[in-house]
Design an enzyme around this catalytic site. Structure first.
Site, PDB file in Angstrom:
ATOM      1  N   HIS A  20      38.768  22.491  29.384  1.00 42.92           N
ATOM      2  CA  HIS A  20      37.410  22.155  29.822  1.00 42.92           C
ATOM      3  C   HIS A  20      36.972  20.791  29.297  1.00 42.92           C
ATOM      4  CE1 HIS A  20      35.597  23.079  25.839  1.00 42.92           C
ATOM      5  NE2 HIS A  20      36.541  24.007  25.777  1.00 42.92           N
ATOM      6  N   CYS A  30      40.257  26.589  22.531  1.00 43.23           N
ATOM      7  CA  CYS A  30      40.508  26.083  23.870  1.00 43.23           C
ATOM      8  C   CYS A  30      41.052  24.658  23.842  1.00 43.23           C
ATOM      9  CB  CYS A  30      39.231  26.149  24.700  1.00 43.23           C
ATOM     10  SG  CYS A  30      38.778  27.834  25.151  1.00 43.23           S
TER      11      CYS A  30
END
Length: 450
Positions: free
Chosen positions: A409, A425
């Site tokens: 992301h 992440c």
């Protein structure tokens, strides 16, 4: 004539000054008794009256704003001289061959932002949904992950394999040329800032893997020649538009997730933040190379990075290298398409190991905060749906992975990429994440390596 000047020249203007200067407010002509400040609405119009029931507040950068009884920002204070006729501008030539020549706009002082919109969140407006009664959302438009962890840089257990690259007496403009060259080649140096750091070093080695050629970062003449053939000078002139100045912008991005959830958007907070992201720049560097520029005024000419076109292709395999803090994107034949600096996991919340796949891709995603499966932020113990925007926890792109709650992301703080850690992440700059997302499809493999 732009609408700012039309509004300024249309009859008399009632000017709202600081409390100490209130007796001086009133109808004034722009050629005599020119007011010192005006209030500008989010639409870019000069406010010619003070609505009943309004009050004053300040945003996080100290700009004074008018707010309605519900906390909505209806106008932002600006210097009046920015909206009245100016003396003829002075022209100057830059002697820097890497920056090119350009106009210097008059006697302006730096102003960071223009009109803003949004609201100052209050607890009464927060939608706290019961945790046990609320099913976990699975919408493709919402991400649910461990958000960005704002820690100082922490040394990874595995050092970089490549040796450090040293530049020999290179100016900041020469380093910018190098960074732009790498950016155009598809090996991102992160936010361009004129500094030689680990992100630039990693990009140089990625360029050599991609092309099979050795890049000499000290050969500025060769780099400039390559730039000339691939889009021109590393910095170019850009004229701020009415849309740039108008936004919409939000006054500030609160830390509390409940307050984030109360906003309608997590948009940019200033013109400089928006422009820096558009041109792959560090916001501070954008301000530095434009001393005296008024970024809130349409028609102002500034210098910006000329990053070139985004990479295209079909990515078949992604490697997330935890030690290098870098993401590599390969095509079906094994050729390197692009490489990006990244923040990948932390010692407390490490990234997955092994191979997973991309499940879905969402642009401009919202963020679902669920303390039961993520973590508890502050006093927030209920599910919160946080609106989308470049300043959201996952930035402008969410690529969900087959391991639940993990993804690739964007980020609200591009200059920290590769220098901070994440909650497991893979975090990229918004522009790098967007470029990568447009080259992947569900089923692309993502391999985490140490």
């Amino acid at each position: 004539m732009n609408r700012f000047l039309k509004s300024a020249l249309h009859g008399a203007i009632i000017v709202v000054g600081f409390a100490a200067a209130a007796p001086d407010a009133g109808a004034q002509q722009f050629y005599n008794r020119r007011p010192s400040v005006v209030f500008v609405t989010p639409e870019g119009e000069i406010l010619d009256y003070v609505p009943a029931g309004t009050g004053y507040a300040r945003d996080r950068r100290g700009n004074r704003v008018l707010i309605d009884p519900y906390g909505n920002i209806i106008a932002t204070e600006a210097r009046a001289r920015n909206y009245f006729p100016r003396p003829p501008v002075r022209e100057a030539e830059s002697n820097d061959p890497y920056y090119g020549n350009g106009d210097v706009y008059g006697d302006t002082r730096y102003a960071e932002r223009g009109a803003v919109t949004g609201s100052i969140p209050r607890d009464a407006s927060i939608d706290r949904q019961p945790l046990d009664d609320q099913p976990y959302p699975q919408s493709g438009d919402y991400a649910s992950i461990e958000p960005d962890q704002q820690n100082p840089e922490i040394t990874q257990p595995k050092p970089q394999a490549e040796p450090v690259i040293t530049l020999k007496n290179k100016s900041k403009s020469e380093i910018v040329a190098l960074q732009v060259f790498l950016d155009r080649a598809g090996v991102s140096p992160g936010a361009i800032d004129g500094h030689m750091g680990s992100n630039v070093t990693k990009a140089i080695y990625a360029y050599q893997e991609m092309t099979g050629e050795t890049l000499d970062p000290n050969n500025t003449d060769a780099i400039l020649e390559q730039l000339r053939m691939s889009g021109g000078l590393p910095l170019v002139s850009y004229t701020i538009t009415q849309s740039d100045a108008a936004g919409p912008y939000v006054a500030e991005i609160p830390e509390d997730y409940a307050h984030k959830a109360a906003l309608s958007s997590l948009a940019f907070t200033s013109t400089t933040e928006a422009l820096a992201e558009r041109f792959h720049m560090d916001e501070g560097f954008l301000k530095e190379i434009n001393p005296g520029a008024d970024f809130t005024l349409p028609g102002t000419v500034i210098k910006v990075v000329n990053p070139g076109e985004a990479k295209t292709g079909a990515v078949a395999r992604i490697i997330a290298d935890k030690g290098k803090k870098q993401v590599f994107a390969y095509d079906a034949s094994g050729g390197l398409i692009a490489a990006y600096p990244a923040s990948i996991g932390s010692t407390d919340t490490p990234s997955p190991s092994g191979t997973v796949t991309v499940e879905r891709v969402a642009f401009n995603p919202g963020y679902t905060y669920n303390p039961k499966i993520n973590f508890q932020q502050g006093a927030n113990d209920k599910i919160l749906n946080i609106p989308p925007g470049p300043n959201g926890p996952v930035g402008t792109v969410w690529m969900a992975l087959s391991k639940p709650t993990y993804g690739i992301h964007g980020t609200p703080e591009p200059s920290k990429i590769g220098r901070t850690q994440s909650h497991g992440c893979i975090r990229l700059t918004n522009w790098d994440a967007t470029e990568l997302a447009k080259m992947v499809k569900p089923g692309v493999t993502v391999e985490f390596v140490d």
